[in-house]
Structure formats: C-alpha cells, structure tokens
Design a protein around this motif. Structure first.
Motif, PDB file in Angstrom:
ATOM      1  N   ALA A 104     -45.464  26.533  43.138  1.00 38.63           N
ATOM      2  CA  ALA A 104     -46.898  26.267  43.246  1.00 38.63           C
ATOM      3  C   ALA A 104     -47.567  27.275  44.186  1.00 38.63           C
ATOM      4  O   ALA A 104     -48.683  27.740  43.904  1.00 38.63           O
ATOM      5  CB  ALA A 104     -47.127  24.839  43.738  1.00 38.63           C
ATOM      6  N   LYS A 122     -47.825  30.669  42.329  1.00 42.16           N
ATOM      7  CA  LYS A 122     -48.894  30.622  41.332  1.00 42.16           C
ATOM      8  C   LYS A 122     -50.266  30.672  41.983  1.00 42.16           C
ATOM      9  O   LYS A 122     -51.157  31.403  41.531  1.00 42.16           O
ATOM     10  CB  LYS A 122     -48.745  29.349  40.492  1.00 42.16           C
ATOM     11  CG  LYS A 122     -49.755  29.235  39.354  1.00 42.16           C
ATOM     12  CD  LYS A 122     -49.514  30.286  38.298  1.00 42.16           C
ATOM     13  CE  LYS A 122     -50.421  30.073  37.095  1.00 42.16           C
ATOM     14  NZ  LYS A 122     -50.234  31.133  36.085  1.00 42.16           N
ATOM     15  N   ASN A 154     -47.159  25.585  35.735  1.00 41.35           N
ATOM     16  CA  ASN A 154     -47.297  26.712  36.657  1.00 41.35           C
ATOM     17  C   ASN A 154     -46.645  27.991  36.150  1.00 41.35           C
ATOM     18  O   ASN A 154     -46.592  28.984  36.875  1.00 41.35           O
ATOM     19  CB  ASN A 154     -46.726  26.345  38.036  1.00 41.35           C
ATOM     20  CG  ASN A 154     -47.717  25.574  38.884  1.00 41.35           C
ATOM     21  OD1 ASN A 154     -48.924  25.838  38.824  1.00 41.35           O
ATOM     22  ND2 ASN A 154     -47.231  24.636  39.675  1.00 41.35           N
TER      23      ASN A 154
END
Length: 215
Positions: free
Chosen positions: A99, A102, A139
């Motif tokens: 995360a 991304k 993601n």
C-alpha cells in the motif's frame, strides 16, 4: 537508482509460504528435510508441478504424476495431498508495504505461480478473509498468473511479460520472492531483487523501504 516499479510474488510474500506447511508434513511423516521441495525442483521446468502450474494437466493427472515422482524419490505423496497443504495465512506487514509503494506512485505488479481453478483465495487457511485478497489485488497495476499465462517462474519470459505490461525496463524494477530460484532470472535481467525470508517478512520490508524511501 531511480526505481519505477516494484514486482511481487504472492504466496510466501503476502502470505505464509507453502514451504512451511511442507516442512510440517515432512516432520510428521519422518521424511528428510526439504523432501517435497527437492521433488518439485527436480526437472524443474517439466515435472508434474511445473506442468500443473502452467495448466498443462488436470488435477487428476497431477495427482497421479506427483504420486509417481515422489514414490520414485522414496515416499509416495499424492498430488491431492500436496494441494491440501496449501493453506496459507496473510503477512499483514507486507500488505501494508504494498500500500505504501502504491501510494508513493510506483508501478506495481504481481507474478504468481498458481494452479488452475485454485487461485490465491483458494489457498487461504480457514479463518482468513478472501476479501483481503481483493484488497491486495487492487494495489497491483498488473497481475500475471502462471496457470493463465502458460508460463511460470523461473522461466525468463514471465518477467519480460511483466516489464512489457508495466512499460518499464528491468533495470528500474525491484522484484520480491521467497524462493531464490525465482530471483535468479530476474536479477540476470537487471532487476534489483529482494529475497523474502520464509517465516519473517520483516527484513524484506525493511530492505524495500530502504531502497524506495531512503532517509
């Protein structure tokens, strides 16, 4: 190095490794350490496991073929028994790392060796949420599954396919996998590789953060 993309394996990276389950099975049955892994690595591009991951045989055929290969190695294990060992738990530390990658604007990809009709959700241990797989997949800019692509790690072509999909050169990519055999061709192409230790993804997450977010 100005990196542009991070490419991840799935099993053993975002989840625990099947190798851990294999080891438990081996201990329970008094088998040599890494017995299953050694069978899987023998004739690595054309054995039953490789052909099954490329969807070149049915589950029924794999069940028979893997039983024959393991019997030859000294202890028969049905292919269906091996599939039953693929019950994995999430590594939430790595999920959080994806995360961050991304959110920072890097391109992201996943190259996973998987099985026909048995996707990442089908390999989860009881109690693990299938929704988390969807959150992880959201993601990724691109995902390559061996059972759909007909090519698998460590075949060089699958890494080339990911670079083409992300429109990047290997030299600007980081690739993470828990198996050294899968890292070798990526590194030979020019990717920076990170080996994810089995049982503890922490060191790999730290290395990834050091490469992408130096202080």
């Amino acid at each position: 190095m100005a990196f542009e993309a991070v490419i991840f394996d799935f099993g053993g990276v975002f989840t625990t490794s099947p190798v851990q389950n294999f080891a438990e099975f081996e201990r329970k049955h008094g088998l040599p350490e890494k017995f299953i892994g050694d069978v899987i690595k023998t004739n690595i591009h054309d054995n039953a496991w490789a052909r099954f991951e490329r969807a070149q045989m049915s589950l029924e055929d794999f069940d028979e073929a893997f039983a024959e290969e393991t019997k030859t190695a000294g202890f028969e294990i049905r292919g269906a028994t091996l599939i039953d060992l693929l019950k994995l738990h999430f590594n939430h530390e790595m999920i959080a790392a994806l995360a961050r990658v991304k959110a920072a604007g890097y391109k992201t990809g996943c190259i996973t060796n998987n099985l026909p009709k048995i996707d990442s959700k089908g390999m989860l241990a009881p109690g693990e949420s299938r929704d988390v797989v969807e959150q992880i997949h959201a993601n990724f800019d691109h995902i390559i599954e061996s059972s759909k692509a007909g090519v698998r790690k460590p075949e060089p072509r699958i890494y080339e396919m990911m670079c083409e999909a992300l429109c990047v050169e290997p030299e600007v990519c980081i690739f993470l996998d828990d198996l050294g055999v899968n890292l070798k061709p990526a590194r030979a192409m020019g990717m920076t590789t990170i080996k994810v230790p089995i049982g503890d993804v922490g060191p790999a997450v730290e290395e990834l953060d050091r490469l992408l977010f130096p202080t």
